[in-house]
Design a protein around this motif. Structure first.
Motif, PDB file in Angstrom:
ATOM      1  N   VAL A  35      30.972 -52.309  60.649  1.00  0.00           N
ATOM      2  CA  VAL A  35      29.771 -51.473  60.581  1.00  0.00           C
ATOM      3  C   VAL A  35      29.352 -51.289  59.122  1.00  0.00           C
ATOM      4  CG1 VAL A  35      30.261 -50.238  62.737  1.00  0.00           C
ATOM      5  CG2 VAL A  35      31.120 -49.331  60.571  1.00  0.00           C
ATOM      6  N   THR A  36      28.112 -50.901  58.944  1.00  0.00           N
ATOM      7  CA  THR A  36      27.609 -50.655  57.594  1.00  0.00           C
ATOM      8  C   THR A  36      26.899 -49.319  57.557  1.00  0.00           C
ATOM      9  OG1 THR A  36      27.349 -53.020  57.182  1.00  0.00           O
ATOM     10  CG2 THR A  36      26.113 -51.527  55.747  1.00  0.00           C
ATOM     11  N   ALA A  37      27.325 -48.468  56.646  1.00  0.00           N
ATOM     12  CA  ALA A  37      26.635 -47.197  56.412  1.00  0.00           C
ATOM     13  C   ALA A  37      25.418 -47.494  55.551  1.00  0.00           C
ATOM     14  CB  ALA A  37      27.561 -46.213  55.707  1.00  0.00           C
ATOM     15  N   PRO A  38      24.283 -46.867  55.844  1.00  0.00           N
ATOM     16  CA  PRO A  38      23.077 -47.151  55.059  1.00  0.00           C
ATOM     17  C   PRO A  38      23.168 -46.681  53.610  1.00  0.00           C
ATOM     18  CG  PRO A  38      22.671 -45.368  56.605  1.00  0.00           C
ATOM     19  CD  PRO A  38      24.035 -45.912  56.913  1.00  0.00           C
ATOM     20  N   ASN A  39      24.110 -45.770  53.340  1.00  0.00           N
ATOM     21  CA  ASN A  39      24.346 -45.295  51.972  1.00  0.00           C
ATOM     22  C   ASN A  39      25.753 -44.725  51.913  1.00  0.00           C
ATOM     23  OD1 ASN A  39      24.265 -42.321  52.561  1.00  0.00           O
ATOM     24  ND2 ASN A  39      22.156 -42.838  53.127  1.00  0.00           N
TER      25      ASN A  39
ATOM     26  N   LEU B 295      25.251 -44.792  44.846  1.00  0.00           N
ATOM     27  CA  LEU B 295      25.363 -43.814  45.924  1.00  0.00           C
ATOM     28  C   LEU B 295      24.401 -44.120  47.080  1.00  0.00           C
ATOM     29  CD1 LEU B 295      26.591 -41.107  46.927  1.00  0.00           C
ATOM     30  CD2 LEU B 295      24.747 -39.952  45.691  1.00  0.00           C
ATOM     31  N   PHE B 296      23.271 -44.687  46.777  1.00  0.00           N
ATOM     32  CA  PHE B 296      22.248 -44.916  47.796  1.00  0.00           C
ATOM     33  C   PHE B 296      22.183 -46.359  48.276  1.00  0.00           C
ATOM     34  CE2 PHE B 296      20.794 -41.213  45.308  1.00  0.00           C
ATOM     35  CZ  PHE B 296      20.964 -40.271  46.301  1.00  0.00           C
ATOM     36  N   THR B 297      23.231 -47.108  48.031  1.00  0.00           N
ATOM     37  CA  THR B 297      23.296 -48.484  48.515  1.00  0.00           C
ATOM     38  C   THR B 297      24.187 -48.557  49.755  1.00  0.00           C
ATOM     39  OG1 THR B 297      25.178 -49.039  47.093  1.00  0.00           O
ATOM     40  CG2 THR B 297      22.952 -49.428  46.189  1.00  0.00           C
ATOM     41  N   PRO B 298      23.973 -49.531  50.618  1.00  0.00           N
ATOM     42  CA  PRO B 298      24.791 -49.666  51.834  1.00  0.00           C
ATOM     43  C   PRO B 298      26.269 -49.878  51.509  1.00  0.00           C
ATOM     44  CG  PRO B 298      22.812 -51.007  51.996  1.00  0.00           C
ATOM     45  CD  PRO B 298      22.888 -50.516  50.571  1.00  0.00           C
ATOM     46  N   LEU B 299      27.106 -49.472  52.480  1.00  0.00           N
ATOM     47  CA  LEU B 299      28.547 -49.614  52.345  1.00  0.00           C
ATOM     48  C   LEU B 299      29.097 -50.245  53.616  1.00  0.00           C
ATOM     49  CD1 LEU B 299      31.234 -49.057  50.848  1.00  0.00           C
ATOM     50  CD2 LEU B 299      31.271 -46.833  52.016  1.00  0.00           C
TER      51      LEU B 299
ATOM     52  N   GLY C  87      20.184 -43.884  62.716  1.00  0.00           N
ATOM     53  CA  GLY C  87      20.505 -44.987  61.813  1.00  0.00           C
ATOM     54  C   GLY C  87      21.693 -44.746  60.906  1.00  0.00           C
ATOM     55  N   VAL C  88      22.493 -43.728  61.209  1.00  0.00           N
ATOM     56  CA  VAL C  88      23.672 -43.454  60.390  1.00  0.00           C
ATOM     57  C   VAL C  88      24.927 -43.585  61.246  1.00  0.00           C
ATOM     58  CG1 VAL C  88      22.352 -41.979  58.826  1.00  0.00           C
ATOM     59  CG2 VAL C  88      23.564 -40.945  60.728  1.00  0.00           C
TER      60      VAL C  88
ATOM     61  N   PHE D  80      22.187 -38.965  55.838  1.00  0.00           N
ATOM     62  CA  PHE D  80      23.498 -39.204  55.250  1.00  0.00           C
ATOM     63  C   PHE D  80      24.027 -40.507  55.841  1.00  0.00           C
ATOM     64  CE2 PHE D  80      23.045 -34.875  54.093  1.00  0.00           C
ATOM     65  CZ  PHE D  80      23.932 -34.628  53.065  1.00  0.00           C
ATOM     66  N   GLY D  81      24.836 -41.235  55.114  1.00  0.00           N
ATOM     67  CA  GLY D  81      25.328 -42.521  55.587  1.00  0.00           C
ATOM     68  C   GLY D  81      26.341 -42.422  56.713  1.00  0.00           C
TER      69      GLY D  81
END
Length: 170
Positions: free
Chosen positions: A15-19, A6-10, A95-96, A52-53
């Motif tokens: 683009v990349t969500a931080p989580n 859940l807390f890893t980048p996606l 950063g999200v 939140f990501g």
């Protein structure tokens, strides 16, 4: 110790969500003329501050007659880009990822705000509705929409394309 998934980048295309924590669209119905305002900045900004990501805005109507209520956000006009950009810039500045949900109400439109009387038609000032069929959302209560013809369908598709362009610009 490994982080929970859940807390890893996606990675999502470019683009990349931080989580993987996502704030889903929530109907707030606090806009005027479809514009993002300070309410939205505070309400959605807190989720960005919470890291939140991805933070979604609530539904944004692609045309005025496609609103559920008078309080819907909108992306039907270029004048709405700046207020959406202000919100998106704040969210991205934390950063999200910022995102929006573009919508058309169809037969469920032209209703009171949910805290006034959920899904009930406006007492006055109703706008005409279009939908795939002439069936009201709530039989005997909601207004009967006009059944869409090919020109209406093409128009709504074009409205979605234009709203997508505005969202990307914001």
């Amino acid at each position: 110790m490994q982080k929970p998934l859940l807390f890893t980048p996606l990675a999502l295309r470019s683009v990349t969500a931080p989580n993987r924590c996502v704030v889903s669209p929530m109907v707030q119905y606090r806009a005027t003329d479809g514009q993002v305002n300070d309410y939205h900045l505070v309400h959605l900004g807190k989720f960005a501050l919470g890291k939140f990501g991805v933070v979604f805005t609530e539904n944004c109507a692609v045309e005025p007659r496609g609103r559920v209520t008078q309080g819907d956000l909108g992306l039907w006009d270029d004048s709405q880009i700046a207020s959406h950009k202000r919100l998106a810039d704040f969210i991205r500045g934390e950063g999200v990822l910022s995102a929006t949900q573009i919508t058309h109400s169809g037969r469920k439109g032209s209703t009171k705000l949910m805290w006034e009387a959920e899904d009930q038609p406006l007492d006055d000032g109703n706008w005409p509705l279009i939908a795939p069929s002439p069936l009201p959302y709530l039989p005997g209560v909601s207004q009967v929409p006009r059944e869409m013809d090919r020109a209406d369908m093409d128009g709504v598709v074009a409205d979605f394309v234009a709203a997508t362009r505005r969202a990307a610009e914001a």
